[in-house]
Design an enzyme around this catalytic site. Structure first.
Site, PDB file in Angstrom:
ATOM      1  N   GLY A 110     -27.255  56.125  38.172  1.00 15.76           N
ATOM      2  CA  GLY A 110     -27.079  56.152  36.728  1.00 15.76           C
ATOM      3  C   GLY A 110     -26.286  57.342  36.211  1.00 15.76           C
ATOM      4  N   MET A 118     -23.297  48.913  39.812  1.00 19.40           N
ATOM      5  CA  MET A 118     -24.688  49.083  39.357  1.00 19.40           C
ATOM      6  C   MET A 118     -24.866  48.142  38.174  1.00 19.40           C
ATOM      7  SD  MET A 118     -24.784  53.202  39.852  1.00 19.40           S
ATOM      8  CE  MET A 118     -23.009  53.300  39.971  1.00 19.40           C
ATOM      9  N   ASP A 157     -24.496  58.583  48.762  1.00 19.92           N
ATOM     10  CA  ASP A 157     -24.035  58.796  47.389  1.00 19.92           C
ATOM     11  C   ASP A 157     -25.112  59.479  46.551  1.00 19.92           C
ATOM     12  OD1 ASP A 157     -22.876  58.604  44.892  1.00 19.92           O
ATOM     13  OD2 ASP A 157     -23.020  56.419  44.763  1.00 19.92           O
ATOM     14  N   ASP A 173     -17.838  54.011  40.084  1.00 22.17           N
ATOM     15  CA  ASP A 173     -19.207  53.708  39.669  1.00 22.17           C
ATOM     16  C   ASP A 173     -19.210  52.844  38.410  1.00 22.17           C
ATOM     17  OD1 ASP A 173     -20.935  55.146  41.545  1.00 22.17           O
ATOM     18  OD2 ASP A 173     -19.926  56.933  40.782  1.00 22.17           O
ATOM     19  N   HIS A 205     -18.701  50.646  43.372  1.00 22.87           N
ATOM     20  CA  HIS A 205     -20.171  50.682  43.477  1.00 22.87           C
ATOM     21  C   HIS A 205     -20.709  50.026  42.217  1.00 22.87           C
ATOM     22  CE1 HIS A 205     -23.983  53.488  43.466  1.00 22.87           C
ATOM     23  NE2 HIS A 205     -24.295  52.216  43.640  1.00 22.87           N
ATOM     24  N   GLY A 228     -25.505  63.701  44.703  1.00 23.19           N
ATOM     25  CA  GLY A 228     -25.897  65.091  44.900  1.00 23.19           C
ATOM     26  C   GLY A 228     -25.340  65.765  46.134  1.00 23.19           C
ATOM     27  N   HIS A 286     -14.245  56.525  44.752  1.00 22.97           N
ATOM     28  CA  HIS A 286     -15.507  55.826  44.495  1.00 22.97           C
ATOM     29  C   HIS A 286     -15.597  55.494  43.008  1.00 22.97           C
ATOM     30  CE1 HIS A 286     -19.747  54.933  45.497  1.00 22.97           C
ATOM     31  NE2 HIS A 286     -20.076  55.498  44.349  1.00 22.97           N
ATOM     32  N   SER A 342     -16.229  60.558  43.517  1.00 19.18           N
ATOM     33  CA  SER A 342     -16.628  59.645  42.442  1.00 19.18           C
ATOM     34  C   SER A 342     -15.872  59.943  41.155  1.00 19.18           C
ATOM     35  CB  SER A 342     -18.125  59.755  42.186  1.00 19.18           C
ATOM     36  OG  SER A 342     -18.422  59.066  40.978  1.00 19.18           O
ATOM     37  N   MET A 356     -21.363  50.747  35.762  1.00 15.80           N
ATOM     38  CA  MET A 356     -22.749  50.685  35.253  1.00 15.80           C
ATOM     39  C   MET A 356     -22.804  49.808  34.012  1.00 15.80           C
ATOM     40  SD  MET A 356     -23.683  54.702  35.489  1.00 15.80           S
ATOM     41  CE  MET A 356     -23.333  55.671  36.952  1.00 15.80           C
ATOM     42  N   GLY A 374     -19.125  63.515  43.561  1.00 19.67           N
ATOM     43  CA  GLY A 374     -18.549  63.474  42.214  1.00 19.67           C
ATOM     44  C   GLY A 374     -18.351  64.863  41.667  1.00 19.67           C
ATOM     45  N   MET A 413     -28.465  55.553  48.495  1.00 25.00           N
ATOM     46  CA  MET A 413     -28.442  56.427  47.312  1.00 25.00           C
ATOM     47  C   MET A 413     -29.363  57.616  47.554  1.00 25.00           C
ATOM     48  SD  MET A 413     -26.370  55.076  45.106  1.00 25.00           S
ATOM     49  CE  MET A 413     -26.702  56.321  43.875  1.00 25.00           C
TER      50      MET A 413
HETATM   51  C1  DX5 Z   1     -24.725  57.759  40.509  1.00 20.74           C
HETATM   52  C2  DX5 Z   1     -23.412  57.424  41.129  1.00 20.74           C
HETATM   53  C3  DX5 Z   1     -22.810  58.493  41.964  1.00 20.74           C
HETATM   54  C4  DX5 Z   1     -22.517  59.776  41.253  1.00 20.74           C
HETATM   55  C5  DX5 Z   1     -22.230  60.845  42.252  1.00 20.74           C
HETATM   56  O1  DX5 Z   1     -25.250  56.624  39.941  1.00 20.74           O
HETATM   57  O2  DX5 Z   1     -23.550  56.283  41.943  1.00 20.74           O
HETATM   58  O3  DX5 Z   1     -21.644  58.004  42.615  1.00 20.74           O
HETATM   59  O4  DX5 Z   1     -21.437  59.694  40.376  1.00 20.74           O
HETATM   60  O5  DX5 Z   1     -22.043  62.045  41.574  1.00 20.74           O
HETATM   61  P1  DX5 Z   1     -22.600  63.416  42.159  1.00 20.74           P
HETATM   62  O6  DX5 Z   1     -21.864  63.635  43.452  1.00 20.74           O
HETATM   63  O7  DX5 Z   1     -22.242  64.391  41.111  1.00 20.74           O
HETATM   64  O8  DX5 Z   1     -24.066  63.246  42.362  1.00 20.74           O
HETATM   65 ZN    ZN Z   2     -21.850  55.684  43.255  1.00 16.64          ZN
END
Ligand code: DX5
Ligand code: ZN
Length: 223
Positions: free
Chosen positions: A142, A68, A175, A35, A66, A177, A33, A8, A37, A197, A137
């Site tokens: 976020g 959001m 996706d 993200d 992705h 953690g 990836h 990410s 938002m 990420g 998820m």
């Molecule tokens: C959260 C994102 C994830 C996030 C993943 O909203 O969709 O893609 O960046 O990051 P890590 O791997 O650090 O949880």
């Molecule tokens: Zn994501």
């Protein structure tokens, strides 16, 4: 089954975007990836169309967007034109998931349908026959760097079971953690596209971290 790493970009060092994208690409990472938002669907704002368009010139990786954002159907063409290869939208973010799927398909991108932790996996069952990917998820969307929610793993297993039952071939992306310590848990359940990420771009040795994941994937691909 082929397994893909999708680091990410949210956790990239934004003063070194080109450099760090090149590091993962040269390490053999297939996806990136992205993200997006909007500060409405999630309580955070990241980056959008111009940034994706900019990095498209610097990378041949598969762009795994992705979204959001609310009413994602409004922006499908722009994200596709900017260079998105896969467009994941949240089922919770639109009144018309079927229409959104049709619009993404029409754009020529692959379609991914995504669920937040509180959304039952059954919500997306009717759409699975029409998508290329289902994204589970394992944190509240976020923010990067949150703790993996192990209670979401049964959704991955359910998606894998339905895939078999219905004779479908969608990818299962996970996706939130994910680390070298818990990735086996989601692979065992049937995930084959792994977002990470902070566990990749948050590390001193980015290439080494990416390779660590891909070594584990090789074990599973050989099974
Ligand atoms: C959260 C994102 C994830 C996030 C993943 O909203 O969709 O893609 O960046 O990051 P890590 O791997 O650090 O949880
Ligand atoms: Zn994501």
């Amino acid at each position: 089954m082929a397994i893909y790493l999708s680091p990410s970009m949210l956790s990239i060092d934004f003063t070194k975007v080109g450099e760090q994208l090149a590091i993962v690409e040269q390490a053999g990472v297939p996806y990136i990836h992205l993200d997006v938002m909007d500060g409405v669907f999630v309580p955070n704002i990241s980056f959008g169309i111009p940034v994706i368009k900019g990095i498209r010139k610097a990378s041949n990786m598969v762009f795994d967007a992705h979204l959001m954002i609310v009413d994602p159907e409004r922006y499908v063409e722009q994200f596709r034109d900017a260079g998105a290869d896969i467009i994941n939208f949240h089922v919770e973010a639109t009144k018309d998931p079927a229409g959104c799927i049709a619009k993404i398909k029409e754009s020529g991108a692959k379609v991914g349908i995504t669920i937040k932790p509180k959304t039952p996996v059954e919500t997306i069952k009717p759409y699975l026959k029409d998508v290329d990917m289902a994204l589970v998820m394992t944190v509240e969307p976020g923010f990067g760097g949150q703790k993996f929610m192990a209670d979401q793993v049964p959704k991955i297993a359910q998606l894998a079971a339905w895939k078999k039952e219905m004779g479908l071939s969608y990818d299962i992306e996970v996706d939130g953690g994910i680390t070298l310590d818990n990735v086996r848990e989601v692979l065992d359940a049937g995930a084959n596209v792994i977002v990470a990420g902070s566990a990749v771009f948050g590390k001193e040795d980015i290439a080494g971290a990416a390779k660590g994941f891909m070594e584990i994937f090789k074990e599973y691909e050989a099974k």
